[in-house]
Write a protein that holds these residues in place. Structure first.
Motif, PDB file in Angstrom:
ATOM      1  N   ILE A   1      -8.278  -6.384   1.403  1.00 38.04           N
ATOM      2  CA  ILE A   1      -7.270  -6.479   0.342  1.00 38.04           C
ATOM      3  C   ILE A   1      -7.926  -6.698  -1.034  1.00 38.04           C
TER       4      ILE A   1
ATOM      5  N   THR B   1      -4.912  -2.170   4.505  1.00 40.58           N
ATOM      6  CA  THR B   1      -6.187  -1.735   3.913  1.00 40.58           C
ATOM      7  C   THR B   1      -6.700  -0.436   4.547  1.00 40.58           C
TER       8      THR B   1
ATOM      9  N   THR C   1       0.869  -1.178   0.000  1.00 38.96           N
ATOM     10  CA  THR C   1       0.000   0.000   0.000  1.00 38.96           C
ATOM     11  C   THR C   1       0.908   1.231   0.000  1.00 38.96           C
TER      12      THR C   1
END
Ligand code: TXA
Ligand code: MG
Length: 346
Positions: A330, A210, A187
């Motif tokens: 995810i 997330t 990420t």
């Protein structure tokens, strides 16, 4: 060039592989290394020439900057500035998620060569939790620049075999650390100060860390850069067409969208392989790959995603059809990659 692949199956092999990788990196060469997300094509981040070889091997345009991996706080401080107005939240996030799949965009320090950041004043930094990667960076005592170890725009590799398919003959060494445990790239976030109580956490690329995991630390903003090419200066690599198989790929939001062309062959990328989802019986599939059979577990789907896409791409069918993936956790990252993988054909 011959590409050597070194295994790490026992402690002796592991020692040899780590030493060889460190030697290569010290000499300014490039090496494919395992991380928990995807395999990276690594070079000493402070060696501009070595980093130039990454761009060359991947055939990556030089406007697409690299992620710099660090071994800890000291190395982080050597490559990036942590501005006072975001220091609290940044250190909290580091404590919570490092080592791990979270990359920060921060102001860069002089020492980082311009080629690494494509001339940007910011640098992308993360700390991998892969044990082999960690040992290598600790021995090297230098930050490591490493984009995913695939040819530019192609499917990211989650195994040494996949790196071999992508870059065999182009790079000298691959360290085989087995399959990646997360399966999709980190990420990428940019933290910004805010007048309000909570800082802003902009997600530039969704990944294993997330929005649900980040939201208690700040106000989440999802960056729409791939929809807006003019925003290329803040995240130049978030290109629309990426992760692309050679076979045309279409994501069908609903099974009713599918119009069968009987002269074509199709393969299906199924989320959980369940009849009730309405895709399995749409046609006579040449092949079906299921990301998470049965109950549909998103982390399992993530781990299998690039592997499955690659497998379907190798079948030589006319078109790959994909079921949509639930855009939570995810799943958001998987759908992001799927959309980009299909973009050029839609
Ligand atoms: O999980 C990962 O992040 C993997 C492993 C190997 O660490 N690496 C990876 O690197 O995915 P790469 O190069 O495939 O993707 C890095 C992304 C690119 O989209 C690039 O544009 C973006 O990070 N990036 C790098 N530096 C940036 C910067 N200063 N500002 C905005 N985006 C940046
Ligand atoms: Mg990549």
């Amino acid at each position: 060039m011959e590409t050597l692949t070194l295994g790490t199956g026992n402690s002796q092999e592991l020692r040899v592989a780590i030493d060889k990788a460190v030697d290569h990196l010290e000499e300014g060469s490039i090496v494919a290394l395992p991380t928990e997300t995807v395999y990276g094509l690594a070079a000493n981040a402070l060696n501009a020439e070595a980093c130039a070889s990454i761009f060359e091997a991947k055939q990556r345009p030089n406007f697409d900057p690299l992620i710099v991996h660090v071994s800890g706080q000291e190395m982080l401080d050597s490559v990036a500035e942590i501005p006072d107005n975001i220091a609290d939240v940044t250190y909290t996030l580091i404590k919570e998620f490092w080592p791990g799949a979270l990359t920060f965009i921060l102001p860069k320090k002089e020492i980082v060569p311009d080629i690494v950041t494509s001339g940007l004043q910011t640098v992308a930094v993360r700390r991998s939790k892969n044990k082999i990667f960690a040992e290598i960076i600790n021995s090297l005592e230098s930050p490591i620049a490493a984009p995913s170890a695939n040819r530019f725009g192609s499917i990211s590799p989650t195994s040494a075999a996949a790196v071999n398919i992508e870059l065999s003959g182009v790079i000298p060494l691959i360290i085989d650390g087995g399959a990646c445990s997360e399966g999709v790239e980190s990420t990428i976030i940019k933290v910004e100060p805010s007048e309000k109580k909570k800082p802003i956490i902009k997600i530039l690329r969704p990944g294993p860390v997330t929005p649900e995991m980040l939201k208690k630390f700040g106000k989440i903003e999802k960056n729409q850069s791939h929809l807006d090419e003019t925003s290329s200066l803040t995240s130049p690599g978030q290109l629309d067409s990426h992760y692309a198989p050679k076979t045309p790929l279409r994501v069908l939001a609903s099974p009713d969208e599918f119009k069968l062309d009987c002269s074509k062959s199709y393969a299906l990328l199924s989320y959980r392989g369940q009849r009730k989802d309405g895709y399995l019986e749409l046609c006579e599939w040449s092949h079906i790959e299921t990301l998470s059979p049965g109950s549909g577990k998103l982390p399992e789907a993530a781990v299998r995603f690039f592997y499955s896409l690659r497998k379907l791409d190798e079948l030589g069918v006319d078109e790959i059809i994909s079921e949509p993936i639930p855009e939570r956790g995810i799943g958001l990252a998987i759908m992001d990659r799927l959309k980009r993988a299909s973009h050029q054909f839609n």
